[in-house]
Write an enzyme that holds these catalytic residues in place. Structure first.
Site, mmCIF file in Angstrom:
data_model
loop_
_atom_site.group_PDB
_atom_site.id
_atom_site.type_symbol
_atom_site.label_atom_id
_atom_site.label_comp_id
_atom_site.label_asym_id
_atom_site.label_seq_id
_atom_site.Cartn_x
_atom_site.Cartn_y
_atom_site.Cartn_z
ATOM 1 N N CYS A 144 17.586 86.254 25.185
ATOM 2 C CA CYS A 144 16.844 85.819 26.140
ATOM 3 C C CYS A 144 18.009 84.852 26.933
ATOM 4 O O CYS A 144 18.499 83.990 26.489
ATOM 5 C CB CYS A 144 15.612 84.740 25.942
ATOM 6 S SG CYS A 144 14.971 83.963 27.168
ATOM 7 N N HIS A 235 15.528 96.628 30.038
ATOM 8 C CA HIS A 235 15.032 96.409 31.220
ATOM 9 C C HIS A 235 14.751 97.763 32.151
ATOM 10 O O HIS A 235 15.638 98.630 32.288
ATOM 11 C CB HIS A 235 16.118 95.522 31.976
ATOM 12 C CG HIS A 235 16.048 94.099 31.421
ATOM 13 N ND1 HIS A 235 15.358 93.051 31.781
ATOM 14 C CD2 HIS A 235 17.019 93.846 30.551
ATOM 15 C CE1 HIS A 235 15.817 91.978 31.082
ATOM 16 N NE2 HIS A 235 16.612 92.431 30.084
ATOM 17 N N GLU A 290 8.110 89.890 32.004
ATOM 18 C CA GLU A 290 8.669 90.101 30.745
ATOM 19 C C GLU A 290 7.860 90.644 29.488
ATOM 20 O O GLU A 290 6.589 90.170 29.395
ATOM 21 C CB GLU A 290 9.107 88.593 30.283
ATOM 22 C CG GLU A 290 10.270 87.982 31.101
ATOM 23 C CD GLU A 290 11.151 86.698 30.495
ATOM 24 O OE1 GLU A 290 11.452 86.913 29.608
ATOM 25 O OE2 GLU A 290 11.087 85.633 31.417
ATOM 26 N N CYS A 299 14.074 84.895 34.306
ATOM 27 C CA CYS A 299 14.617 85.732 33.181
ATOM 28 C C CYS A 299 16.185 85.869 33.395
ATOM 29 O O CYS A 299 16.448 86.807 34.216
ATOM 30 C CB CYS A 299 13.660 87.038 33.094
ATOM 31 S SG CYS A 299 14.390 88.353 31.886
ATOM 32 N N GLY A 302 17.317 89.733 32.706
ATOM 33 C CA GLY A 302 16.886 90.502 33.851
ATOM 34 C C GLY A 302 17.412 90.290 34.893
ATOM 35 O O GLY A 302 18.048 91.259 35.895
#
Length: 356
Positions: A144, A235, A290, A299, A302
């Site tokens: 993360c 992603h 997410e 994110c 992301g």
């Protein structure tokens, strides 16, 4: 002005609950209403009062060292509104909280409230620390981006470190190296993006050069152009549908469409999904759904994946500002080493103890 943090706990649980404000604000605990109120006499806006920079030293040096049976001591951090319950787990590679407990702790009505629980664990294979995460649904992601910035600031607090510093962190996505900057932001070497379909993973067909770029993905009968990237976690990035090339991301009903991307059959491990609007060659705006957490304010992985996808599709240069609902991140995909670098804030919110 008062900022209220609600815990739907039993009266017996409330008796064992303690919270310490990083600003040493006066506390009042109303057990009848089960609400803890942090009172701040400042005239600042509520947003400013909750964006508290992590103190250089915990307000109580022994707070996180206390080992009362049945109590979990934690610090709540956020990175652009992507919030985490940080747990000092340096004495063991076994998480102090199991996935089922993480779900309860992350519940915003019946628990502390967070997008995930992050554990600071001993390093392995020559690293300084190991990082594990349980999402708010109990699943465990590989990494993360916003969480790793919070992780770095939490380490600096635990170790009473000041100024700049960097750490080698073992994660499910491999080695990650965050560096705390002089301004308090954290710059993270996120490593190289993964672009091969089977490693992302996705069942969408790759183009002739290997990556999955502007592939067609049909969701609810609507064909979307998507590019797939892994930053150690999968992603799916879209800049628009086949019929409409440009997105207005604020108009999206993310709660309706996000889960359909996440659980699409083309993503065997599910996927994070980013919907992106292009402002210029160096400025993007995104909203994210997410995997395991739903719609979040930010994110980090992301945002990194979005810039990689934007470069691959020819929308931007390699260095961009990416606006997320919680604020901007600085992202650079360097050509010389193929690594993606993310820079952004991480801030402490409050300290607490909760019965498990």
């Amino acid at each position: 002005m008062a900022v209220s943090i609600s815990f739907a706990l039993s009266h017996s649980s409330l008796r064992s609950l303690s919270l310490i404000s990083p600003l040493r604000l006066p506390l009042s605990l109303d057990t009848h209403k089960s609400v803890l109120v942090l009172r701040n006499p400042s005239s600042r806006s509520p947003a400013a009062s909750m964006s508290v920079e992590a103190p250089k030293k915990s307000p109580d040096a022994s707070f996180l060292d206390r080992k009362e049976s049945g109590l979990l001591h934690f610090v709540k951090y956020h990175g652009l509104g992507n919030d985490f319950i940080m747990v000092d787990n340096r004495d063991s590679l076994e998480p102090r909280v199991n996935p089922e407990q993480a779900v309860k702790l992350c519940n915003r009505n019946f628990g502390i409230g967070a997008d995930g629980v992050i554990f600071v664990m001993p390093g392995v294979n020559g690293t300084d620390y190991s990082m594990r995460i349980f999402n708010s649904d109990g699943s465990e992601p590989e990494m993360c981006g916003n969480g790793v910035r919070c992780f770095a600031r939490f380490i600096a607090e635990l170790e009473s470190l000041h100024g700049m510093g960097s750490f080698k962190i073992h994660t499910g996505a491999g080695l990650i190296v965050p560096e705390i900057q002089n301004d308090g932001k954290v710059k993270v070497d996120m490593g190289e993006p993964i672009l091969t379909a089977q490693d992302i993973p996705t069942k969408l067909p790759a183009d002739k050069s290997g990556p999955v770029i502007q592939a067609e993905l049909v969701v609810d009968g609507i064909p979307w152009n998507v590019t797939c990237v892994s930053m150690g976690n999968p992603h799916c990035i879209t800049f628009g549908t086949k019929a409409c090339e440009a997105l207005e991301v604020d108009d999206l009903k993310l709660g309706d469409i996000g889960p359909k991307f996440e659980h699409h059959e083309m993503f065997p491990s599910r996927t994070n999904t980013e919907f992106v609007q292009v402002f210029s060659r160096s400025h993007l705006k995104m909203r994210v759904w997410e995997r395991g957490a739903g719609a979040t304010l930010a994110c980090g992985t992301g945002a990194c994946a979005v810039v990689v996808a934007a470069v691959l599709e020819g929308h931007t240069e390699r260095k961009c500002i990416v606006d997320l609902p919680g604020g901007p991140l600085e992202i650079e995909w360097r050509e010389e080493d193929n690594h993606v670098y993310m820079t952004g804030p991480a801030e402490a919110v409050f300290y607490g103890s909760v019965p498990l």
